[in-house]
Design a protein around this motif. Structure first.
Motif, short mmCIF file in Angstrom:
data_model
loop_
_atom_site.label_atom_id
_atom_site.label_comp_id
_atom_site.label_asym_id
_atom_site.label_seq_id
_atom_site.Cartn_x
_atom_site.Cartn_y
_atom_site.Cartn_z
N ASP A 1 0.98 -1.20 -0.15
CA ASP A 1 -0.02 -0.09 0.02
C ASP A 1 0.75 1.00 -0.07
OD1 ASP A 1 -2.40 -1.65 0.08
OD2 ASP A 1 -2.91 -1.09 2.09
N ASP A 2 1.77 1.26 0.84
CA ASP A 2 2.66 2.53 1.00
C ASP A 2 3.55 2.87 -0.30
OD1 ASP A 2 4.68 0.56 1.61
OD2 ASP A 2 5.46 1.69 3.25
N TRP A 3 3.69 1.89 -1.19
CA TRP A 3 4.32 2.19 -2.36
C TRP A 3 3.49 2.86 -3.48
CZ3 TRP A 3 7.41 -2.83 -4.15
CH2 TRP A 3 8.67 -3.07 -3.03
N LEU A 4 2.07 2.89 -3.24
CA LEU A 4 1.19 3.73 -4.17
C LEU A 4 1.04 4.86 -3.59
CD1 LEU A 4 -1.62 0.54 -4.24
CD2 LEU A 4 0.24 1.40 -6.18
N VAL A 5 1.92 5.94 -4.08
CA VAL A 5 2.07 7.18 -3.73
C VAL A 5 0.81 7.99 -4.04
CG1 VAL A 5 4.47 7.28 -4.20
CG2 VAL A 5 2.94 7.78 -5.99
N PRO A 6 0.42 8.94 -3.12
CA PRO A 6 -0.89 9.77 -3.27
C PRO A 6 -0.97 10.08 -4.57
CG PRO A 6 0.31 10.40 -1.23
CD PRO A 6 1.10 9.30 -1.80
N ASP A 7 -2.33 9.96 -5.18
CA ASP A 7 -2.43 10.45 -6.76
C ASP A 7 -4.10 10.81 -6.57
OD1 ASP A 7 -3.11 10.65 -9.28
OD2 ASP A 7 -1.28 9.91 -9.80
N THR A 8 -4.26 12.15 -6.83
CA THR A 8 -5.60 12.91 -6.77
C THR A 8 -6.39 12.26 -7.89
OG1 THR A 8 -4.93 14.71 -7.95
CG2 THR A 8 -5.11 14.88 -5.48
N SER A 9 -5.88 11.50 -8.79
CA SER A 9 -6.62 10.89 -9.94
C SER A 9 -7.42 9.63 -9.46
CB SER A 9 -5.76 10.46 -11.18
OG SER A 9 -4.85 11.30 -11.59
N PHE A 10 -6.97 9.16 -8.14
CA PHE A 10 -7.80 7.94 -7.67
C PHE A 10 -8.32 8.12 -6.40
CE2 PHE A 10 -3.91 6.71 -10.15
CZ PHE A 10 -4.39 6.06 -11.23
N SER A 11 -9.80 7.37 -6.16
CA SER A 11 -10.29 7.71 -4.95
C SER A 11 -9.90 6.88 -3.95
CB SER A 11 -11.86 7.51 -5.11
OG SER A 11 -11.96 6.16 -5.85
N SER A 12 -9.17 5.79 -4.37
CA SER A 12 -8.52 4.87 -3.36
C SER A 12 -7.27 4.04 -3.80
CB SER A 12 -9.78 3.61 -2.94
OG SER A 12 -9.71 2.91 -4.34
N ARG B 1 -4.02 0.71 -7.73
CA ARG B 1 -3.80 -0.87 -8.06
C ARG B 1 -4.32 -1.28 -9.16
NH1 ARG B 1 -3.71 -2.20 -3.36
NH2 ARG B 1 -1.65 -2.48 -2.60
N LEU B 2 -5.62 -1.08 -9.28
CA LEU B 2 -6.40 -1.61 -10.44
C LEU B 2 -5.75 -1.23 -11.63
CD1 LEU B 2 -8.71 -3.58 -11.21
CD2 LEU B 2 -10.05 -1.27 -11.13
N VAL B 3 -5.34 0.04 -12.01
CA VAL B 3 -4.81 0.48 -13.22
C VAL B 3 -3.79 -0.47 -13.71
CG1 VAL B 3 -3.50 2.35 -14.28
CG2 VAL B 3 -5.42 3.05 -12.66
N TYR B 4 -3.05 -0.87 -12.63
CA TYR B 4 -1.65 -1.71 -13.27
C TYR B 4 -2.55 -3.09 -13.90
CZ TYR B 4 1.82 1.28 -11.16
OH TYR B 4 2.39 2.24 -10.64
N SER B 5 -3.19 -3.57 -13.19
CA SER B 5 -3.77 -4.72 -13.75
C SER B 5 -4.45 -4.58 -15.11
CB SER B 5 -4.59 -5.70 -12.62
OG SER B 5 -5.75 -4.97 -12.13
N GLN B 6 -5.24 -3.56 -14.90
CA GLN B 6 -6.06 -3.19 -16.42
C GLN B 6 -4.93 -2.79 -17.45
OE1 GLN B 6 -8.56 -0.20 -14.80
NE2 GLN B 6 -10.30 -1.46 -14.60
N PHE B 7 -3.98 -2.05 -17.10
CA PHE B 7 -2.91 -1.76 -18.23
C PHE B 7 -2.42 -3.12 -18.82
CE2 PHE B 7 1.41 -1.36 -19.61
CZ PHE B 7 1.48 -0.13 -20.61
N LEU B 8 -1.97 -4.12 -17.96
CA LEU B 8 -1.41 -5.35 -18.51
C LEU B 8 -2.61 -6.15 -19.28
CD1 LEU B 8 0.66 -6.38 -15.45
CD2 LEU B 8 1.45 -5.51 -17.81
#
Length: 266
Positions: free
Chosen positions: A222-233, A238-245
């Motif tokens: 969790d703490d590797w997923l740096v805060p990004d205002t593009s995501f609500s959670s 995390r889901l973006v990585y699986s969707q990209f692949l």
């Protein structure tokens, strides 16, 4: 090459001794000893590219492992806040302080030799498999200048996937990036031998199921997923990585066509 590898949980170790920096790496990785008494190549969260390089290393290495490639064991590596206080090199001490917490490490292949394409020719099937992998991961770092492959115990090992997935440095248009051809394949060290990409595509698409990809992505701390205002959670991030692949795999014909086109100019 053993295929159809299961996705296994990563072990965690504590770093107990800093041995020596590997100064050829831009992020200043180091050889360290851990609480299990093994040696590792440690990738620091406090290095220039930060945790995104660790995420790329984790996903790239574990995708390669699922596909049956030989990759050094990847572990989570904890650095205590007191670690490195006695380090005399100020630059290294600063790096250690900035990397307190969870980092990433790969088992150190002692006695390994860098793959040299001028000395060894890889067979077309294995070359095609590695090129396919790197097109999927958008790995720009497997060139003649820096092959990021090692010979160890007479076998080829893949290392250093921290430069993969460069889409995550600009996540706003990840859908568009997922279906782009990988134009940098023209510089891939194994492209001249990669004559079996279509055959590899069919096999690898069947191995890289959505469940296997999701299992790998779920292992991102969790703490590797740096805060990004593009995501609500964090889960949305995390889901973006699986969707990209999964999107990229669904459109693999795009990057295969680009690789075959690049081969025609060799």
């Amino acid at each position: 090459m053993d295929q159809d590898k299961p996705v296994l949980p990563l072990r965690s170790v504590d770093i107990t001794r800093y041995i020596t920096p590997l100064r050829e790496g831009g992020s200043l990785p180091a050889i360290v000893e851990a609480s299990d008494e093994f040696l590792y190549v440690l990738k620091f969260r406090g290095a220039g590219q930060g945790v995104k390089a660790l995420i790329a290393e984790l996903i790239g290495g574990e995708v390669a492992r699922v596909l049956g490639f030989r990759v050094p064991e990847i572990v989570f590596a904890n650095i205590d806040i007191a670690f490195g206080r006695t380090e005399p090199d100020e630059e290294i001490q600063d790096l250690l302080k900035a990397s307190t917490g969870l980092n990433l490490a790969l088992h150190y292949l002692s006695g390994s030799v860098t793959f040299d394409p001028a000395v060894t020719t890889i067979d077309p099937l294995l070359a095609s498999q590695i090129v396919w992998l790197d097109c999927l991961l958008t790995n720009m770092d497997r060139t003649v200048r820096n092959t990021n492959m090692l010979w160890w115990h007479k076998e080829l090992w893949l290392i250093d996937h921290g430069a993969c997935l460069y889409f995550h440095h600009n996540l706003q248009n990840w859908q568009e990036q997922a279906i782009r051809p990988f134009t940098l394949v023209k510089d891939h060290v194994l492209l001249p031998q990669a004559t079996q990409l279509n055959e590899v595509d069919q096999t690898f698409r069947s191995i890289l199921t959505n469940d296997r990809i999701q299992a790998i992505v779920n292992s991102i701390p969790d703490d590797w997923l740096v805060p990004d205002t593009s995501f609500s959670s964090l889960e949305e991030h995390r889901l973006v990585y699986s969707q990209f692949l999964t999107t990229r795999i669904a459109h693999s014909a795009v990057f295969i066509k680009e690789a075959q086109h690049a081969r025609s100019f060799i």
